[in-house]
Design an enzyme around this catalytic site. Structure first.
Site, mmCIF file in Angstrom:
data_model
loop_
_atom_site.group_PDB
_atom_site.id
_atom_site.type_symbol
_atom_site.label_atom_id
_atom_site.label_comp_id
_atom_site.label_asym_id
_atom_site.label_seq_id
_atom_site.Cartn_x
_atom_site.Cartn_y
_atom_site.Cartn_z
ATOM 1 N N SER A 285 6.499 -10.585 15.599
ATOM 2 C CA SER A 285 8.047 -10.388 16.299
ATOM 3 C C SER A 285 8.411 -11.840 16.717
ATOM 4 C CB SER A 285 7.962 -9.159 17.249
ATOM 5 O OG SER A 285 7.878 -8.106 16.947
ATOM 6 N N ARG B 104 0.915 -7.852 7.899
ATOM 7 C CA ARG B 104 -0.095 -7.440 9.358
ATOM 8 C C ARG B 104 -0.313 -5.806 9.206
ATOM 9 N NH1 ARG B 104 1.062 -10.295 14.760
ATOM 10 N NH2 ARG B 104 -0.893 -11.280 15.089
ATOM 11 N N THR B 105 -1.500 -5.693 9.138
ATOM 12 C CA THR B 105 -1.780 -4.173 9.459
ATOM 13 C C THR B 105 -2.234 -4.081 10.957
ATOM 14 O OG1 THR B 105 -2.329 -3.620 7.329
ATOM 15 C CG2 THR B 105 -3.069 -2.039 9.004
ATOM 16 N N HIS B 106 -1.659 -3.061 11.817
ATOM 17 C CA HIS B 106 -1.843 -2.769 13.194
ATOM 18 C C HIS B 106 -2.886 -1.892 13.243
ATOM 19 C CE1 HIS B 106 1.937 -5.130 13.599
ATOM 20 N NE2 HIS B 106 1.509 -5.394 15.005
ATOM 21 N N GLU C 109 2.332 0.408 27.073
ATOM 22 C CA GLU C 109 1.574 0.692 28.435
ATOM 23 C C GLU C 109 2.159 1.466 29.301
ATOM 24 O OE1 GLU C 109 2.156 -2.410 27.277
ATOM 25 O OE2 GLU C 109 0.826 -2.258 25.735
ATOM 26 N N ASN D 85 9.580 -9.082 26.589
ATOM 27 C CA ASN D 85 10.072 -8.369 27.806
ATOM 28 C C ASN D 85 9.112 -8.509 28.823
ATOM 29 O OD1 ASN D 85 8.571 -6.699 25.593
ATOM 30 N ND2 ASN D 85 8.016 -5.627 27.532
HETATM 31 N N1 HPA Z 1 3.340 -4.096 25.372
HETATM 32 C C1 HPA Z 1 3.006 -4.121 24.249
HETATM 33 N N2 HPA Z 1 3.266 -4.536 23.291
HETATM 34 C C2 HPA Z 1 4.589 -4.956 23.033
HETATM 35 C C3 HPA Z 1 5.136 -5.250 24.336
HETATM 36 C C4 HPA Z 1 4.709 -4.634 25.538
HETATM 37 O O1 HPA Z 1 5.286 -4.572 26.517
HETATM 38 N N3 HPA Z 1 6.290 -5.899 24.144
HETATM 39 C C5 HPA Z 1 6.336 -6.096 22.746
HETATM 40 N N4 HPA Z 1 5.064 -5.989 22.208
#
Ligand code: HPA
Length: 273
Positions: A40, A93-95, A194, A236
């Site tokens: 991203s 990408r595979t997560h 999280e 963020n």
């Molecule tokens: N946590 C996990 N993955 C993320 C976050 C986050 O705060 N922001 C962007 N990807």
């Protein structure tokens, strides 16, 4: 179509080799030098680094899967850099949270090595724990905590990870931008963000950035002998550090907003590799 990596009897390195052959045939480039996985906010750098020689649909390359995430692209691009080196941009990408197993997650790293690459650049969008990081701050990954309970390495193969995120490459990145901060990335399984308590746990364990990718891919890259550069975009402040709840839309928006700046930064780093 089923993915050959899902056959437990298949050798993932053989499939990576096949994938590299297909990439070589479709691009006309026998050997690539640098591989990049753009998370991203980082995708635009592919447009800045050189001349695109070929764009390959990831679905045509053995072992790769179409991305299920809105905003993630599924192509593999071969790019000629001004230095004469060849970069492979893995846009597929595979997560781990997609639930297809670790082999698919790390197939890009293994394919990069099979395609001849010596350097793997892994980028992502992530949550920042340091309050000094305004949304949109790029951060060098200095180390990671793999909190997925999984490993891409199968069998008794004890790979050293002491200097997984190359100090040499981080130093090169800092010659481009001396203000680049660095931190420890903690990979959670996701796909939920999280909880604030988990972020506090991550912080007390020594993490500075939380996300859902990269650590497993970096381990596989190291197993295959690649030198790894990791970069997070702190999109963020992590849950509970941020005063407001998290949303995927806002994460994407923060990525978009930072994209021109951090893509230019990465493109400049690549000219020095
Ligand atoms: N946590 C996990 N993955 C993320 C976050 C986050 O705060 N922001 C962007 N990807």
């Amino acid at each position: 179509m089923s993915n050959p990596l899902d056959d437990p009897k298949a050798d993932p390195f053989e499939i990576a080799s096949l994938a590299a052959q297909v990439i070589a045939e479709k691009s006309g480039i026998a050997k690539h030098d640098i591989a990049m996985t753009l998370g991203s906010g980082w995708a635009k750098s592919a447009d800045l680094i050189g001349e695109t020689i070929a764009t390959i649909d990831a679905a045509d390359v053995p072992g790769f899967t179409k991305s299920e995430v809105v905003g993630h692209i599924s192509t593999i691009r071969s790019i000629l850099l001004p230095s004469g080196k060849h970069a492979l941009v893995l846009g597929a990408r595979t997560h781990y949270y997609e639930g297809h197993g670790v082999r698919r997650v790390v197939h890009g790293s293994r394919t990069a090595a099979a395609a001849g690459c010596k350097i793997m650049i892994l980028t992502n969008g992530a949550g920042g724990i340091k309050t000094s990081w305004a949304p949109g701050t790029p951060v060098l990954i200095s180390d990671h905590i793999n909190f997925t309970s999984a490993s891409p390495i199968e069998g008794a193969n004890f790979v050293d990870l002491t200097d997984l995120y190359s100090l040499r490459l981080r130093d090169i990145a800092r010659t481009v931008d001396s203000s680049l901060d660095e931190g420890v990335y903690m990979q959670f399984r996701g796909p939920h963000y999280e909880t604030p308590a988990e972020v506090q746990m991550a912080k007390s364990m020594g993490a500075h950035i939380v996300g859902m990718s990269t650590a497993l891919e970096a381990i596989a890259a190291r197993q295959s002998g690649l030198e790894v550069l990791g970069l997070s975009l702190s999109t963020n402040l992590a849950a509970g550090i941020s005063a407001t709840p998290l949303s995927h839309k806002e994460v994407l928006e923060a990525g978009k907003e930072a994209e021109p700046r951090i893509s230019a930064l990465l493109a400049e780093i690549i000219t020095k590799l």
